[in-house]
Enzyme design. Structure first.
Site, PDB file in Angstrom:
ATOM      1  N   LYS A 251      -0.784   4.786  10.961  1.00 11.70           N
ATOM      2  CA  LYS A 251       0.103   3.822  11.582  1.00 11.70           C
ATOM      3  C   LYS A 251       1.547   4.306  11.507  1.00 11.70           C
ATOM      4  O   LYS A 251       1.962   4.909  10.514  1.00 11.70           O
ATOM      5  CB  LYS A 251      -0.001   2.458  10.882  1.00 11.70           C
ATOM      6  CG  LYS A 251      -1.375   1.793  11.046  1.00 11.70           C
ATOM      7  CD  LYS A 251      -1.622   1.293  12.465  1.00 11.70           C
ATOM      8  CE  LYS A 251      -3.057   0.860  12.713  1.00 11.70           C
ATOM      9  NZ  LYS A 251      -3.401  -0.385  12.022  1.00 11.70           N
ATOM     10  N   GLN A 311     -10.767   1.337  -0.469  1.00 11.24           N
ATOM     11  CA  GLN A 311     -11.009   1.544   0.950  1.00 11.24           C
ATOM     12  C   GLN A 311     -10.536   2.960   1.264  1.00 11.24           C
ATOM     13  O   GLN A 311      -9.831   3.571   0.460  1.00 11.24           O
ATOM     14  CB  GLN A 311     -10.224   0.532   1.783  1.00 11.24           C
ATOM     15  CG  GLN A 311      -8.727   0.583   1.492  1.00 11.24           C
ATOM     16  CD  GLN A 311      -7.966  -0.586   2.077  1.00 11.24           C
ATOM     17  OE1 GLN A 311      -8.522  -1.629   2.359  1.00 11.24           O
ATOM     18  NE2 GLN A 311      -6.675  -0.399   2.273  1.00 11.24           N
ATOM     19  N   ASP A 346      -7.342   2.767  10.903  1.00 12.74           N
ATOM     20  CA  ASP A 346      -6.962   3.726   9.866  1.00 12.74           C
ATOM     21  C   ASP A 346      -7.638   3.435   8.532  1.00 12.74           C
ATOM     22  O   ASP A 346      -7.389   4.133   7.551  1.00 12.74           O
ATOM     23  CB  ASP A 346      -5.427   3.739   9.691  1.00 12.74           C
ATOM     24  CG  ASP A 346      -4.863   2.379   9.315  1.00 12.74           C
ATOM     25  OD1 ASP A 346      -5.521   1.356   9.635  1.00 12.74           O
ATOM     26  OD2 ASP A 346      -3.774   2.318   8.712  1.00 12.74           O
ATOM     27  N   ASP A 382      -5.991  -4.494  -4.846  1.00 11.43           N
ATOM     28  CA  ASP A 382      -5.694  -4.875  -3.480  1.00 11.43           C
ATOM     29  C   ASP A 382      -6.895  -5.586  -2.853  1.00 11.43           C
ATOM     30  O   ASP A 382      -8.017  -5.070  -2.897  1.00 11.43           O
ATOM     31  CB  ASP A 382      -5.372  -3.588  -2.699  1.00 11.43           C
ATOM     32  CG  ASP A 382      -4.830  -3.868  -1.311  1.00 11.43           C
ATOM     33  OD1 ASP A 382      -3.664  -4.307  -1.228  1.00 11.43           O
ATOM     34  OD2 ASP A 382      -5.569  -3.644  -0.335  1.00 11.43           O
ATOM     35  N   ASN A 383      -6.646  -6.758  -2.286  1.00 13.14           N
ATOM     36  CA  ASN A 383      -7.687  -7.480  -1.535  1.00 13.14           C
ATOM     37  C   ASN A 383      -9.051  -7.507  -2.233  1.00 13.14           C
ATOM     38  O   ASN A 383     -10.067  -7.150  -1.637  1.00 13.14           O
ATOM     39  CB  ASN A 383      -7.875  -6.814  -0.164  1.00 13.14           C
ATOM     40  CG  ASN A 383      -6.860  -7.323   0.835  1.00 13.14           C
ATOM     41  OD1 ASN A 383      -6.225  -8.358   0.626  1.00 13.14           O
ATOM     42  ND2 ASN A 383      -6.709  -6.603   1.933  1.00 13.14           N
ATOM     43  N   GLU A 411      -4.941  -9.316  -6.221  1.00  8.23           N
ATOM     44  CA  GLU A 411      -4.114  -9.628  -5.059  1.00  8.23           C
ATOM     45  C   GLU A 411      -4.988 -10.258  -3.985  1.00  8.23           C
ATOM     46  O   GLU A 411      -5.338  -9.648  -2.990  1.00  8.23           O
ATOM     47  CB  GLU A 411      -3.435  -8.362  -4.512  1.00  8.23           C
ATOM     48  CG  GLU A 411      -2.415  -8.657  -3.426  1.00  8.23           C
ATOM     49  CD  GLU A 411      -2.841  -8.196  -2.032  1.00  8.23           C
ATOM     50  OE1 GLU A 411      -2.035  -8.388  -1.110  1.00  8.23           O
ATOM     51  OE2 GLU A 411      -3.954  -7.661  -1.850  1.00  8.23           O
ATOM     52  N   LYS A 524       6.006  -0.392   4.143  1.00  9.68           N
ATOM     53  CA  LYS A 524       4.599  -0.005   4.190  1.00  9.68           C
ATOM     54  C   LYS A 524       4.390   1.176   5.141  1.00  9.68           C
ATOM     55  O   LYS A 524       3.419   1.913   5.012  1.00  9.68           O
ATOM     56  CB  LYS A 524       3.744  -1.191   4.644  1.00  9.68           C
ATOM     57  CG  LYS A 524       3.661  -2.314   3.616  1.00  9.68           C
ATOM     58  CD  LYS A 524       2.592  -3.328   3.948  1.00  9.68           C
ATOM     59  CE  LYS A 524       2.980  -4.165   5.152  1.00  9.68           C
ATOM     60  NZ  LYS A 524       2.015  -5.264   5.402  1.00  9.68           N
ATOM     61  N   TYR A 525       5.310   1.312   6.118  1.00 12.31           N
ATOM     62  CA  TYR A 525       5.097   2.344   7.137  1.00 12.31           C
ATOM     63  C   TYR A 525       6.221   3.362   7.210  1.00 12.31           C
ATOM     64  O   TYR A 525       6.176   4.259   8.029  1.00 12.31           O
ATOM     65  CB  TYR A 525       4.912   1.682   8.516  1.00 12.31           C
ATOM     66  CG  TYR A 525       3.922   0.548   8.476  1.00 12.31           C
ATOM     67  CD1 TYR A 525       2.560   0.811   8.330  1.00 12.31           C
ATOM     68  CD2 TYR A 525       4.340  -0.770   8.548  1.00 12.31           C
ATOM     69  CE1 TYR A 525       1.640  -0.228   8.264  1.00 12.31           C
ATOM     70  CE2 TYR A 525       3.438  -1.817   8.486  1.00 12.31           C
ATOM     71  CZ  TYR A 525       2.093  -1.544   8.351  1.00 12.31           C
ATOM     72  OH  TYR A 525       1.179  -2.569   8.276  1.00 12.31           O
TER      73      TYR A 525
END
Lengths: 664, 664
Positions: A251, A311, A346, A382-383, A411, A524-525
């Site tokens: 991204k 992930q 992604d 994360d998640n 999170e 983040k990007y």
């Protein structure tokens, strides 16, 4: 003559409603070192006989129970407590029995005729004699002496008084006849964590922004940033994923679908030819440099939390080496993450329903083990709500059984029952809805749920005013005062809180577009260049708030929170106290970041231990100002342009044994 | 690669907080024939996948579960229900699974690009094909046809519409892939009783008073009394113990320590040379006459409940034959019942801590079995709280597993947790604190506990305004109106109620002494001569109230009770409703037996299904008077000298499909 299912029908003591138990003991409660577990239960038996009962508790690995007595409250409810002084897991249950000596003593006091008393003393002598046999030590002799006095030739009134002697009762309580004792049907578990699980201030930052504007930051640059963080008084530095970032479908800035050549990609798109979850991004540095960073943090009194995002980017080595861990579509491609119509090309999620789920679980645990070996003991996950609950329960228990010092922060910004399940199954701390709770009603009700409800036994909140994913509208439109009052709320309502910086202290409030909670030019990007020396930075304010937290034990716990009425809906008023050392704070926050608000607050002086016949001092630890208050009804005025909150320390008159009075 | 303790980590559905469960399923809930069990639970899984779930239930002796679907409510809560149509025990649990077809369908509706839809249809075709294999019947062909249409050559929009077709969903819901389903960790039990366990009017009388003044009544005399009881509309005749009565330490009139020659003794001092718990008192008649009495009662539509008092007079054959079942004192005497300084020398309790507890339990069960063989199916159990709880749990379960029609009423006027434990462990009904709840606040709060709280699942109240042991002060000083309003309260607040007669209908209000709840000249110790034809008898009034109970299904349940505000603290106002058939009653009781009280009552018309734009009729079923009311706010006046309560049937306008309106 066997009665199926009945072990011994003479066990008459009943134990019901033992607390605290989560889902009947299916999940552990949580404590930190040195805290106590208050256990309650209903104990009763048939008839008029008296009971006695104990809490039995032990560390999981110990073979034998320790014991501490239960005492009756009212309405057949009993209570006791024990302290936990070692990391790991404790277990507890209750033992209770009908106590014939206590019953005998109770009845003896009420008997009226010489005949009844005479027979009773013979019976009592036998009870004490039996206790002597159980004692089998120096006390046996003492007990036999008591028994002889009960059965002896002394006048009846004297022998009766002997039977009622409290010393005899105390001795007899040490050697009860417990052959017919019962145990609670449930056993409770306690996970004992480090105090940091209960009390700590977190600071999140992106390592790659640490050397801007000169380029991609390194772990070496991050070390230089540690002083800045430590001086603000934070306890934990939390880094987003530090692993290699995928190239495929990377991204671009502001989450655009195509990345430019120099766009660094999202750190959560983990894995490339350079490695996966056990590798450090080459631009950040080496594994050795990471360990050096950990040591540097430790030298500053900071702990480091890293991010666990289970992930993969399409380029992650796992994708080629373990195709069986991913779901393949009919066209042969790997299923990317999606929530139609949204697509995250992604990111490849692991396929947890794969036949090869066991090797997958073990590999993921090896990731945690790997970073523990490097020296990490705190993981922000994360998640977690997008991976199976049984996986987390197994993983966390397996890790903590080997490393009870390790902490996991969940999170999960998800639905209530999902968040609570994650906490139950083992996460040490959890993100919360605080991020979106702005009004007095919202905050008071949410805090009641967290600090008074049953969830408090397992759900440890960690309050974040912002995260890289969430720039709440309140911060977008409230200006500097909004950041300040959200900081005060997070830091004083919850013993654990965190901010995502430097966006927070630099008042970053620009959203990607109206209605969005995404940051414009999100880190983040892309790499961001933060000017830490900006004069409007909240750095000083944060430093002050964190110092107040460290100096005031009342702010280091959650359950001691109490709200107080204020006659202005924009003024939120609450106190926190601690006993040892004595510490009483009163916080008044103006929830309106735009206008001065004033009103009257009502304090329950008796409950707060304040002598209502004398003035008491309200010392604002934020501004240093001191007010002399009197009585329960006091006026406050909060100007957000100056300081949107008061954190008063209430200094009360104390009367000592020598009649000397002082404020503390 | 074995992971200890993990059966299959791919089972992702979570089931929490299943209800109704008593103590996590340790005890059964209770229902009567034809009632339904509404089951709720939290169901959720990780990620975005959709779930499906069912209640699985079966009679205890059936091998296979039946199923009925759960439907989502809100906030991850799901609900379903099943009916119980056979006596005995049912079990239920929940099954839930991640449903990939439902998820696929949900996502398909949201997919946007032709590429995504195309791939999705291939995947969907495979899901439907797999269901066809599971179906293995006529539906398999249908499913294969659906699969072919999904994967066929039709235009994409058409094939997508096929995938979203509700008929396909309905068919697929019949053949879900449940390989990875989870089950609730708990299993719930349901004890299903006869409707009489829920709804019935009890009448207690002393058989020996049935032929006064001519002497000691016989069972034959009692048969003559049955018409009187049946005509008043009672359902159950309950007799105090009918066994031989001990001579040793027999109590005289008014509980005096020495009995005169002709004093009959307390029926609860069971056992003499003439027999024990399996014998009939010779003065009452023979066992054959008892069976004749049972048949005569049945012919009148009455059931007979007998008293189970597990204790012995000193002359009971057990005392000589089984000394091991009694506690012996150091002087060799048997320990009599006592609660110092009170002594009950005429009663020997069983020693339930005896080594020989198993033979004792079995013998006591044989007492119940004996009377079941004679035809008795209802047992009122005396003082169950003075015998061990495990004993009752075993006894009741053992008896009901062979005779599920048998009912047990617990006469425990004890502490709350003790009363609830007895109900949990199996007693079908329980005496209550109603006997002493007189004020509006007391009644409203107690009824909320009984009909809204968790206890309602296992504690079935039976309301008694008086018993041979309890003449409440309210009846001692309230006169006829007090008896009437206590009757109305008992009979309309609770579906099960009872009175001790003829003391009740003849307004017996004389206590042994001021401050005592004992009757003067209590029938417990002497034969009483009751003039049933006295003109002030409540016989007619009781007949009317019992007829109202039988004619109005709203009064045959407990959980439908709802209180309504009245602006006079002496006026208690409540409604009960039933749907099938439609039936709405409003009761207004004047709690003050001495003065006329009046006030305004407020009714929630919408909730009660009353059209607030039209008048409605309040028809007093006690007096026959009819009032036309309008709106939610209505005036009532209750003169205790006339009738201390209204039992209104509210007759409402109903709009039918043909727009025809009528009252019902």
């Amino acid at each position: 003559m066997p009665l199926p299912g009945i072990e011994d029908g003479r066990r008459r003591a009943i134990i019901e409603r033992m607390e605290p138990l989560i889902d009947g003991g299916r999940f552990p409660i949580k404590r930190t070192l040195g805290e106590s577990v208050v256990v309650e239960a209903d104990l009763f038996a048939d008839g008029h006989d008296l009971l006695a009962g104990t809490i039995q508790y032990r560390r999981e690995e110990e073979p034998d129970w320790r014991e501490t007595p239960l005492a009756p409250l009212a309405n057949d409810r009993w209570r006791g407590s024990f302290s936990v002084d070692r990391l790991g897991r404790y277990r507890f249950r209750i033992a209770a029995w009908v106590d014939h000596f206590l019953t005998w003593r109770h009845d003896l006091a009420r008997r009226e005729t010489p005949e009844d008393i005479t027979v009773a003393l013979v019976i009592g002598g036998a009870l004490v004699e039996a206790a002597a046999q159980r004692a089998g030590n120096d006390d046996a002799l003492k007990l036999r002496t008591w028994a002889a006095r009960l059965r002896g030739d002394a006048p009846l009134a004297l022998r009766r008084a002997t039977g009622l002697n409290p010393e005899l009762e105390a001795l007899m309580r040490r050697y009860p006849d417990r052959r017919l004792e019962n145990h609670s049907e449930q056993v409770g578990d306690v996970v004992v964590d480090r105090p940091l699980a209960r009390f700590g201030a977190w600071y999140e930052f992106f390592p790659r922004s640490c050397s801007a504007p000169s380029g991609h930051g390194t772990l070496h640059d991050c070390e230089a940033r540690l002083a800045y963080v430590a001086e603000m008084g934070f306890d934990i530095v939390y880094l987003p994923p530090i692993h290699p970032i995928g190239q495929t479908h990377r991204k671009g800035r502001n989450n655009s679908l195509t990345a430019e050549t120099n766009d660094p990609g999202s750190p959560w798109a983990i894995g490339s030819a350079e490695g996966g979850h056990k590798s450090v991004h080459p631009l950040l540095g080496s594994l050795e440099e990471f360990r050096h960073f950990l040591a540097a943090a430790e030298a500053r009194g900071l702990e480091v939390a890293i991010d666990i995002a289970f992930q993969c980017a399409p380029d992650h080595p796992y994708v080629g080496e373990h195709p069986e861990w991913f779901l393949h579509r009919p066209d042969g491609s790997v299923q990317y993450a999606e929530n139609p119509p949204k697509k995250y090309e992604d990111i490849y999620p692991f396929h947890f329903e794969a036949e090869a789920w066991e090797p997958l679980w073990l590999e993921l645990k090896s990731v945690i083990d790997f970073w523990i070996e490097q020296g990490v003991t705190i993981f922000r996950v994360d998640n977690p709500h997008t991976k199976p609950f049984p996986f987390w329960e197994w993983l966390i228990n397996a890790v903590k059984s080997e490393h009870p010092e390790v902490l996991f922060l969940a999170e999960a910004f998800s639905r209530p029952k999902i968040m609570y399940r994650l906490a139950k199954l083992g996460f040490s701390q959890s993100y919360t809805y605080f991020t979106w709770r702005n009004t007095k009603w919202e905050i008071e009700h949410y805090m009641a749920e967290l600090t008074r409800g049953r969830v408090r036994e397992f759900f440890r909140p960690n309050f974040w005013p912002n995260t890289p994913d969430i720039l709440p509208e309140y911060l977008q439109y409230g200006g500097r005062a909004a950041f300040m009052n959200r900081l005060v709320l997070a830091a004083t309502l919850s013993a654990s809180y965190g901010v995502y910086g430097p966006a927070f202290e630099l008042l970053e409030g620009r959203a990607r577009e109206p209605g969005s909670e995404e940051y414009l030019d999100s880190e983040k990007y892309q790499v961001r260049d933060w000017n830490l020396e900006r004069p409007d930075s909240l750095r000083e304010f944060i430093t002050r708030v964190n110092r107040i937290r460290r100096e005031n034990p009342a702010l280091q716990h959650d359950w001691n929170l109490r709200f107080h009425p204020a006659d202005n809906p924009e003024l939120l008023c609450y106190s926190k106290w601690s006993d040892e050392p004595a510490n009483l704070l009163l916080v008044v926050v103006n929830l309106d970041p735009h206008h001065t608000q004033s009103g009257w607050v009502d304090l329950p002086l008796d409950d707060l231990g304040i002598d209502s016949t004398h003035p008491f001092q309200a010392h604002d630890l934020l501004t240093g100002s001191r007010h002399l208050w009197h009585g329960s009804h006091n006026y406050v005025q909060v100007d957000p342009a100056r300081s949107p909150a008061h954190i008063f320390r209430l200094r009360r008159r104390i009367r000592t044994e020598h009649d000397f009075e002082y404020f503390f």
